[in-house]
Motif scaffolding. Structure first.
Motif, PDB file in Angstrom:
ATOM      1  N   ARG A  93       0.806  -1.221   0.000  1.00 53.99           N
ATOM      2  CA  ARG A  93       0.000   0.000   0.000  1.00 53.99           C
ATOM      3  C   ARG A  93       0.841   1.275   0.000  1.00 53.99           C
ATOM      4  NH1 ARG A  93      -5.014  -1.349  -1.728  1.00 53.99           N
ATOM      5  NH2 ARG A  93      -5.458  -3.461  -0.932  1.00 53.99           N
ATOM      6  N   TYR A  94       2.159   1.122   0.233  1.00 54.78           N
ATOM      7  CA  TYR A  94       3.081   2.253   0.183  1.00 54.78           C
ATOM      8  C   TYR A  94       4.252   1.849  -0.697  1.00 54.78           C
ATOM      9  CZ  TYR A  94       0.662   3.895   4.409  1.00 54.78           C
ATOM     10  OH  TYR A  94      -0.276   4.314   5.316  1.00 54.78           O
ATOM     11  N   PHE A  95       4.669   2.760  -1.560  1.00 56.75           N
ATOM     12  CA  PHE A  95       5.818   2.476  -2.419  1.00 56.75           C
ATOM     13  C   PHE A  95       6.742   3.678  -2.415  1.00 56.75           C
ATOM     14  CE2 PHE A  95       7.605   1.998  -6.917  1.00 56.75           C
ATOM     15  CZ  PHE A  95       8.584   1.099  -6.507  1.00 56.75           C
ATOM     16  N   PHE A  96       7.992   3.450  -1.994  1.00 59.24           N
ATOM     17  CA  PHE A  96       9.000   4.499  -1.934  1.00 59.24           C
ATOM     18  C   PHE A  96      10.081   4.179  -2.961  1.00 59.24           C
ATOM     19  CE2 PHE A  96       7.177   3.895   2.330  1.00 59.24           C
ATOM     20  CZ  PHE A  96       6.573   5.138   2.490  1.00 59.24           C
ATOM     21  N   TYR A  97      10.187   5.032  -3.993  1.00 57.73           N
ATOM     22  CA  TYR A  97      11.144   4.777  -5.073  1.00 57.73           C
ATOM     23  C   TYR A  97      12.252   5.800  -5.001  1.00 57.73           C
ATOM     24  CZ  TYR A  97      12.182   2.204  -9.380  1.00 57.73           C
ATOM     25  OH  TYR A  97      12.739   1.352 -10.314  1.00 57.73           O
ATOM     26  N   ASN A  98      13.480   5.309  -4.865  1.00 61.18           N
ATOM     27  CA  ASN A  98      14.663   6.141  -4.637  1.00 61.18           C
ATOM     28  C   ASN A  98      15.461   6.255  -5.933  1.00 61.18           C
ATOM     29  OD1 ASN A  98      17.058   5.991  -1.837  1.00 61.18           O
ATOM     30  ND2 ASN A  98      16.706   7.585  -3.354  1.00 61.18           N
ATOM     31  N   GLY A  99      15.404   7.425  -6.580  1.00 61.22           N
ATOM     32  CA  GLY A  99      16.106   7.550  -7.850  1.00 61.22           C
ATOM     33  C   GLY A  99      16.123   8.970  -8.375  1.00 61.22           C
ATOM     34  N   GLY A 100      16.458   9.087  -9.676  1.00 66.34           N
ATOM     35  CA  GLY A 100      16.574  10.380 -10.330  1.00 66.34           C
ATOM     36  C   GLY A 100      15.441  10.657 -11.293  1.00 66.34           C
ATOM     37  N   ASN A 101      15.754  11.363 -12.382  1.00 61.32           N
ATOM     38  CA  ASN A 101      14.724  11.830 -13.314  1.00 61.32           C
ATOM     39  C   ASN A 101      13.832  10.715 -13.837  1.00 61.32           C
ATOM     40  OD1 ASN A 101      17.475  13.163 -13.598  1.00 61.32           O
ATOM     41  ND2 ASN A 101      16.161  14.802 -14.370  1.00 61.32           N
ATOM     42  N   ASP A 102      14.451   9.692 -14.430  1.00 61.85           N
ATOM     43  CA  ASP A 102      13.676   8.600 -15.024  1.00 61.85           C
ATOM     44  C   ASP A 102      12.935   7.795 -13.963  1.00 61.85           C
ATOM     45  OD1 ASP A 102      14.450   9.164 -17.703  1.00 61.85           O
ATOM     46  OD2 ASP A 102      16.364   8.170 -17.366  1.00 61.85           O
ATOM     47  N   SER A 103      13.528   7.664 -12.794  1.00 59.09           N
ATOM     48  CA  SER A 103      12.883   6.933 -11.699  1.00 59.09           C
ATOM     49  C   SER A 103      11.639   7.665 -11.222  1.00 59.09           C
ATOM     50  CB  SER A 103      13.854   6.745 -10.544  1.00 59.09           C
ATOM     51  OG  SER A 103      15.033   6.101 -10.973  1.00 59.09           O
ATOM     52  N   MET A 104      11.682   8.996 -11.202  1.00 55.41           N
ATOM     53  CA  MET A 104      10.505   9.759 -10.795  1.00 55.41           C
ATOM     54  C   MET A 104       9.383   9.623 -11.821  1.00 55.41           C
ATOM     55  SD  MET A 104      11.204  10.772  -7.830  1.00 55.41           S
ATOM     56  CE  MET A 104      12.548   9.634  -7.431  1.00 55.41           C
ATOM     57  N   ASP A 105       9.757   9.415 -13.081  1.00 55.89           N
ATOM     58  CA  ASP A 105       8.754   9.151 -14.111  1.00 55.89           C
ATOM     59  C   ASP A 105       8.066   7.815 -13.830  1.00 55.89           C
ATOM     60  OD1 ASP A 105       7.480   9.593 -16.792  1.00 55.89           O
ATOM     61  OD2 ASP A 105       8.574   7.760 -17.261  1.00 55.89           O
TER      62      ASP A 105
END
Length: 392
Positions: A93-105
């Motif tokens: 139910r929660y997703f934390f994605y750690n990254g840069g430009n493409d990761s935020m996409d």
């Protein structure tokens, strides 16, 4: 409630500090926290690690992606469908994605798709990139440490050059990461606050003029006998063509770059007949945890913590940001920005941060607070005592 964290894109020396912040904060708030191995690539294969009871202290000082990273772009409906099958199956139910430009996409696509499907999923992006090119944030975790590494490396190389130039190398060229923005290459000049640094800085933001460049090198060598040059891998000609374009693209559609240092050195040799030497820090500049910035480590961890806090406050579909309150004393505050305003966007080095072949006082004022402090890792047998997880 179950939460999932994953790392994506090129790693840094402090990305694991963000992982520590996410995991520790999630556990303190009663969440079951899992880690996706190798980002969405691993999640699609259901490669999860239960971090609820994991000993995570090593994350504070270990460089690179402890849980593996990836460069996968979500292109197909089949991948998205499978991801949501996996989210539902595991009740994520929660997703934390750690990254840069493409990761935020990727994070934005998942948040938008969750809303479209009526699936309760709170996605928060945790910023990370040594390129420092994410918009709407003063700077990015990972940049301060990489900038510090580059500044020190250039200082030490310039001292070497100064020692040997009389009858050996007269021009030293360091090729530095930075596809579209010159934040990291600019850091090669920071050593001038202590008396030595790059004599010339070649940035993607300044169209490359060969004649002007050769003239500048000639003038510097004539004056002091040697010249230290920093060049960003994304250096472009006035027509926008990369000086170091290798002729193919990666999985995100980015042109692959490499060899601009040797190209620049070749120009100097052919035009001025000077002996040159080229160094390419490559992975070293982004994973050099032994000389990281304490400011960077602390902020990376806090960005991870804020991601969890925002999600629990129903502030999701956002990326954590840092806003500078003051330079002296240095102070920031944490905030957030909608993911769709960050996805695939690039923040360039401001025009008043550089002047032709050198950075300005404004850049020094901006960057110096970010490289302060030395949070050394523990050492054993004379070497950093880095820890490894078994990800098989």
């Amino acid at each position: 409630m179950k939460a999932l964290y994953a790392q994506s894109g090129g790693v840094t020396s402090v990305i694991n500090a963000s992982a520590y912040g996410v995991i520790d904060e999630a556990r303190k708030n009663g969440l079951e926290i899992y880690v996706g191995i190798n980002g969405v690539t691993g999640i699609l294969k259901e490669r999860f690690l239960d971090a609820t009871e994991l000993d995570i202290e090593f994350l504070r000082y270990t460089p690179a992606g402890a849980f593996g990273s990836c460069r996968k772009k979500l292109k197909s409906d089949a991948d998205i469908e499978k991801l949501f099958e996996i989210f539902r199956k595991n009740d994520i139910r929660y997703f934390f994605y750690n990254g840069g430009n493409d990761s935020m996409d990727t994070a934005w696509r998942l948040q938008a798709e969750a809303q479209k499907r009526g699936y309760e999923l709170k996605v928060v992006g945790v910023p990370k990139t040594i390129d420092n090119d994410l918009p709407h944030t003063d700077h990015c975790p990972g940049y301060g440490s990489a900038a510090k590494y580059i500044a020190i490396a250039m200082m030490e190389a310039a001292l070497d050059l100064r020692s040997m130039y009389v009858d050996s190398t007269q021009v030293f060229v360091m090729e530095i990461m930075g596809r579209h923005a010159g934040w990291l290459a600019a850091a090669a000049a920071l050593g001038w606050v202590n008396g030595i640094g790059a004599d010339i800085v070649l940035l993607p933001e300044e169209p490359f003029n060969k004649d002007e460049f050769i003239s500048a090198v000639d003038n510097i060598v004539s004056r002091k006998g040697h010249c230290a040059i920093a060049v960003a891998e994304g250096l472009k000609y006035p027509d926008g063509f990369f000086v170091s374009d290798m002729g193919y693209t990666d999985s995100f559609g980015n042109r692959q770059l490499g060899g601009v240092g040797f190209t620049i050195a070749g120009m100097v040799r052919s035009e001025l007949g000077l002996k040159t030497h080229v160094a390419i820090p490559d992975y070293l500049q982004r994973s050099g945890r032994h000389i990281a910035s304490a400011t960077d480590v602390q902020e990376a961890e806090m960005c991870g913590r804020m991601a969890v806090r925002y999600a629990l406050e129903d502030n999701y579909g956002v990326m954590v940001t840092m806003e500078r309150v003051s330079d002296e004393p240095y102070e920031i505050r944490y905030s957030s920005v909608p993911l769709n305003l960050v996805a695939e966007q690039t923040r360039m080095l401001p025009k008043d941060y550089f002047d032709k072949f050198m950075v300005t006082e404004k850049f020094f004022k901006y960057a110096l607070p970010l490289i302060q402090g030395e949070p050394y890792p523990p050492f054993r047998n004379g070497l950093p005592d880095y820890k490894l997880l078994d990800l098989k």
